[in-house]
Design a protein around this motif. Structure first.
Motif, PDB file in Angstrom:
ATOM      1  N   LYS A 128      28.666  35.708  -1.634  1.00  0.00           N
ATOM      2  CA  LYS A 128      28.205  35.182  -2.917  1.00  0.00           C
ATOM      3  C   LYS A 128      28.096  33.660  -2.855  1.00  0.00           C
ATOM      4  CE  LYS A 128      28.356  38.954  -5.607  1.00  0.00           C
ATOM      5  NZ  LYS A 128      27.200  39.450  -6.403  1.00  0.00           N
ATOM      6  N   LYS A 226      22.188  34.600 -11.297  1.00  0.00           N
ATOM      7  CA  LYS A 226      23.555  34.820 -11.776  1.00  0.00           C
ATOM      8  C   LYS A 226      24.270  35.916 -11.001  1.00  0.00           C
ATOM      9  CE  LYS A 226      23.150  33.071 -16.497  1.00  0.00           C
ATOM     10  NZ  LYS A 226      23.319  33.392 -17.944  1.00  0.00           N
ATOM     11  N   ASP A 227      23.536  36.973 -10.621  1.00  0.00           N
ATOM     12  CA  ASP A 227      24.203  38.062  -9.905  1.00  0.00           C
ATOM     13  C   ASP A 227      24.511  37.710  -8.453  1.00  0.00           C
ATOM     14  OD1 ASP A 227      21.618  38.064  -9.000  1.00  0.00           O
ATOM     15  OD2 ASP A 227      21.333  40.233  -9.156  1.00  0.00           O
TER      16      ASP A 227
END
Length: 239
Positions: A128, A226-227
């Motif tokens: 991420k 955002k994900d």
């Protein structure tokens, strides 16, 4: 080849006898004093918006392997240090770092990895983009790798008395080499074709070797979705 040279070749079996002008068809910087060449290449690098920088840099006792694309609004690419690779992305003032779980759940030097809770947190960060808070020490440490003006301003300086070390070729592009203190203060290969962009830098004191390419070739910088992103808060876990 001149008529006289052609006759000499025919009579002796030599393959050639003319001396080609190494500056013919170039941008002319090879004729300049080394101080002028360094000044011209720094100006050319500053005037263009984008560049790709790859190679190694030693800073603060750590060797970093870089492959970065840079522009005035930020940069993106990979950094490898101590055998671990992570990705950096900066868009304006927003800096993001992406790495696998091993980067976040590092060995602290004791021979033991992190606790179960550390491993769980690292798992959530795995792959991420993590937004790096501007006040976190990591922001200052890593944002410099994405800053074109800062990087090139620091790097494109040779140390000691400047000189020239002849004509060369980098990636099929003719170049002239500028040296600092005969090479011990670093060497810089400057393009003789088009703008006098820097092509390759060998830093003084074995502090790394970098190549420069894709000058002026634009690319898109976008913040991750955002994900794809984890906002860790005001302070990152130590890495």
């Amino acid at each position: 080849m001149s008529a006289v040279c052609a006759l000499a070749v025919a009579g002796t079996g030599l393959t050639g006898c003319s001396s080609e002008d190494p500056d013919a068809g170039t941008n002319g910087v090879g004729k300049l004093a080394p101080e002028k060449i360094q000044s011209r290449t720094r100006s050319a690098a500053a005037a263009v918006d984008t560049v790709r920088l790859s190679g190694s840099v030693v800073a603060g006792g750590t060797s970093y392997r870089l492959d970065m694309r840079l522009k005035s609004a930020g940069g993106t690419g990979s950094v490898t240090a101590d055998g671990v690779t992570f990705h950096l992305l900066r868009v304006d003032d927003q800096l993001f770092l992406k790495a696998d779980a091993a980067f976040w759940n590092h060995d602290d030097g004791s021979g033991k990895s992190g606790t179960a809770s550390d491993e769980a947190a690292a798992g959530k960060l795995d792959g991420k983009y993590v937004k790096v808070p501007s006040g976190d020490p990591s922001y200052k440490k890593f944002s410099g790798f994405t800053d074109k003006d800062l990087l090139l301003g620091d790097l494109l300086t040779l140390h000691g008395k400047l000189g020239k070390d002849g004509y060369h070729e980098r990636g099929g592009v003719r170049s002239v080499r500028v040296t600092g203190d005969g090479g011990s203060g670093g060497t810089l290969d400057v393009s003789l074709e088009g703008k006098p962009y820097p092509l390759r830098l060998v830093r003084a004191g074995d502090a790394g070797t970098l190549t420069f390419s894709a000058w002026g070739q634009d690319f898109t910088l976008e913040q991750p979705s955002k994900d794809e992103t984890v906002d860790y808060g005001k302070e990152l876990p130590e890495s």
